[in-house]
Design a protein around this motif. Sequence first.
Motif, mmCIF file in Angstrom:
data_model
loop_
_atom_site.group_PDB
_atom_site.id
_atom_site.type_symbol
_atom_site.label_atom_id
_atom_site.label_comp_id
_atom_site.label_asym_id
_atom_site.label_seq_id
_atom_site.Cartn_x
_atom_site.Cartn_y
_atom_site.Cartn_z
ATOM 1 N N LEU A 203 14.855 -14.683 1.521
ATOM 2 C CA LEU A 203 14.949 -13.352 0.915
ATOM 3 C C LEU A 203 13.570 -12.708 0.816
ATOM 4 O O LEU A 203 13.427 -11.497 1.035
ATOM 5 C CB LEU A 203 15.573 -13.461 -0.479
ATOM 6 C CG LEU A 203 17.059 -13.848 -0.527
ATOM 7 C CD1 LEU A 203 17.504 -14.043 -1.971
ATOM 8 C CD2 LEU A 203 17.913 -12.784 0.154
ATOM 9 N N GLU A 204 12.568 -13.522 0.493
ATOM 10 C CA GLU A 204 11.210 -12.994 0.392
ATOM 11 C C GLU A 204 10.727 -12.506 1.754
ATOM 12 O O GLU A 204 10.094 -11.444 1.866
ATOM 13 C CB GLU A 204 10.292 -14.098 -0.144
ATOM 14 C CG GLU A 204 9.004 -13.616 -0.784
ATOM 15 C CD GLU A 204 9.224 -12.786 -2.021
ATOM 16 O OE1 GLU A 204 8.512 -11.786 -2.150
ATOM 17 O OE2 GLU A 204 10.100 -13.105 -2.837
ATOM 18 N N ALA A 205 11.021 -13.298 2.806
ATOM 19 C CA ALA A 205 10.622 -12.883 4.151
ATOM 20 C C ALA A 205 11.345 -11.611 4.575
ATOM 21 O O ALA A 205 10.753 -10.714 5.191
ATOM 22 C CB ALA A 205 10.913 -14.012 5.150
ATOM 23 N N GLU A 206 12.638 -11.521 4.231
ATOM 24 C CA GLU A 206 13.401 -10.314 4.558
ATOM 25 C C GLU A 206 12.844 -9.097 3.820
ATOM 26 O O GLU A 206 12.732 -8.016 4.394
ATOM 27 C CB GLU A 206 14.875 -10.527 4.182
ATOM 28 C CG GLU A 206 15.770 -9.347 4.496
ATOM 29 C CD GLU A 206 15.910 -9.103 5.982
ATOM 30 O OE1 GLU A 206 16.235 -7.961 6.346
ATOM 31 O OE2 GLU A 206 15.693 -10.042 6.762
ATOM 32 N N ARG A 207 12.477 -9.303 2.546
ATOM 33 C CA ARG A 207 11.906 -8.200 1.771
ATOM 34 C C ARG A 207 10.568 -7.765 2.372
ATOM 35 O O ARG A 207 10.264 -6.564 2.436
ATOM 36 C CB ARG A 207 11.739 -8.636 0.320
ATOM 37 C CG ARG A 207 11.339 -7.521 -0.599
ATOM 38 C CD ARG A 207 11.682 -7.819 -2.051
ATOM 39 N NE ARG A 207 11.353 -9.177 -2.441
ATOM 40 C CZ ARG A 207 12.248 -10.091 -2.786
ATOM 41 N NH1 ARG A 207 13.527 -9.807 -2.757
ATOM 42 N NH2 ARG A 207 11.878 -11.295 -3.151
ATOM 43 N N THR A 208 9.775 -8.738 2.825
ATOM 44 C CA THR A 208 8.496 -8.404 3.448
ATOM 45 C C THR A 208 8.708 -7.606 4.725
ATOM 46 O O THR A 208 7.991 -6.633 4.994
ATOM 47 C CB THR A 208 7.705 -9.691 3.742
ATOM 48 O OG1 THR A 208 7.516 -10.417 2.526
ATOM 49 C CG2 THR A 208 6.367 -9.371 4.354
ATOM 50 N N GLN B 103 15.406 -22.844 -2.904
ATOM 51 C CA GLN B 103 14.059 -22.453 -2.508
ATOM 52 C C GLN B 103 14.044 -21.870 -1.104
ATOM 53 O O GLN B 103 13.356 -20.874 -0.838
ATOM 54 C CB GLN B 103 13.122 -23.659 -2.590
ATOM 55 C CG GLN B 103 12.860 -24.144 -4.009
ATOM 56 C CD GLN B 103 12.008 -25.396 -4.036
ATOM 57 O OE1 GLN B 103 11.616 -25.919 -2.983
ATOM 58 N NE2 GLN B 103 11.730 -25.900 -5.236
ATOM 59 N N GLN C 192 15.453 -18.458 -1.280
ATOM 60 C CA GLN C 192 14.491 -17.550 -1.888
ATOM 61 C C GLN C 192 13.402 -17.167 -0.893
ATOM 62 O O GLN C 192 12.985 -15.994 -0.828
ATOM 63 C CB GLN C 192 13.875 -18.216 -3.124
ATOM 64 C CG GLN C 192 12.961 -17.302 -3.933
ATOM 65 C CD GLN C 192 13.709 -16.141 -4.528
ATOM 66 O OE1 GLN C 192 14.871 -16.255 -4.858
ATOM 67 N NE2 GLN C 192 13.042 -15.005 -4.659
ATOM 68 N N ARG C 193 12.934 -18.143 -0.119
ATOM 69 C CA ARG C 193 11.908 -17.841 0.889
ATOM 70 C C ARG C 193 12.458 -16.904 1.959
ATOM 71 O O ARG C 193 11.749 -16.007 2.435
ATOM 72 C CB ARG C 193 11.394 -19.132 1.523
ATOM 73 C CG ARG C 193 10.475 -19.933 0.616
ATOM 74 C CD ARG C 193 9.715 -20.977 1.405
ATOM 75 N NE ARG C 193 10.602 -21.994 1.953
ATOM 76 C CZ ARG C 193 10.895 -23.129 1.353
ATOM 77 N NH1 ARG C 193 10.366 -23.396 0.162
ATOM 78 N NH2 ARG C 193 11.705 -24.012 1.917
ATOM 79 N N GLU D 127 9.696 -4.093 3.780
ATOM 80 C CA GLU D 127 8.553 -3.322 3.319
ATOM 81 C C GLU D 127 7.667 -2.895 4.488
ATOM 82 O O GLU D 127 7.179 -1.757 4.517
ATOM 83 C CB GLU D 127 7.740 -4.153 2.320
ATOM 84 C CG GLU D 127 8.466 -4.383 0.989
ATOM 85 C CD GLU D 127 7.717 -5.324 0.072
ATOM 86 O OE1 GLU D 127 6.674 -5.870 0.531
ATOM 87 O OE2 GLU D 127 8.145 -5.514 -1.076
#
Length: 370
Positions: A160-165, A154, A157-158, A168
């Motif tokens: 990776l999500e922050a990096e993707r944000t 988890q 995943q968080r 973007e």
Amino acid sequence: MSGHSVDSATRRRLADATLAVVIGALVVTVAAFDADTAAVDYTLVALASAALAFYQTAPRAVLAVATASGAAYVLHAHPGPIAGLPVLAAMHTAARAGHRGWAAAAGGLFLAAYLATGPTTQQVVERTALLAGWFLCAVVTGLADRNWQAYLRQTEQRALEAERTREEAALRRAGEERLRIARELHDSLTHSISIVKLQAGVAVHLARKRGEEVPPALLAIQEAGGEAMRELRATLEILRTDEPTGTPALLVERARAAGLAVDLTVTGEEHPLPATLDRAVYRIVQEALTNAARHAGQAKVDVQLRYGKEELTVCVDDDGSAEPDRAPMPGIGLTGMRERVTALGGTLHTGPRAEGGFSVRAELPLGEAG
């Protein structure tokens, strides 16, 4: 499968085999001090321990084999608590894999078998209570390890999500900056170049109308103004476009329609590419064809896309006027191409060919790059 994945799988298998060997050696060593230990007992211990080497791929099957072999061993040889180590390890790994009910049932079965052995009731109860505590710890630590692994996943995943944000947001800011630059260029340079081109055209027209010879410098200014306007418009179009509007095949068709002799060859197993890689391939072919149209004259251009197992190779070769002993000055197009390829972890080779003409060769990894 990549080399890194193969190495990781090999290390895991070696670790599993090492665990099985260590536990088996420990139980066999203790059993060797008992003069009543028979050959069948060593076989049961070896079977229970060897099963542990496969606990990651089949935890429930390993638990069943270890429990059955261990129970048969204690019923036949009446050993000490150390005989429960294979079952203990199998219970831990089963609970770690989420099979806590199976682990508890296996522990109860083995304890029931152990409870039926022993010279005195007190010794049996004491040893069974000791084993019960061990088994309880095995199940608890297995569940704790499972929860910890879930927490790590988890967290990853968080992250990776922050990096993707962040990516973007950076792409959005870059897009806004491109549009701002495009507006500034359009409002300033387009007007100035148009005035220069218009004035040069008027001067050429008046000179011809009076029957005078048009100065070569004036014709050069008129031609340069038209070329500058075309390049500026192409640059503005690129700045305003965030994603490619086609494929390399479409670029080749457009180049052919514009009069450039272009051939496209695709080898290997063609398949969809990640967005960043697909965009890079499009821009590389686009820039290479643009340079060929500007500098190669009436040359023939060969575009090759070679799909390998681990990388995609993009080659754009022409047989134009570039000479091997005269390296071209790297312009904005080639510099941007190199930055794009480097950002994806690839390599770029550009320069004149030995047989004449110019070559662009980009090698791009097909994995997660950048």
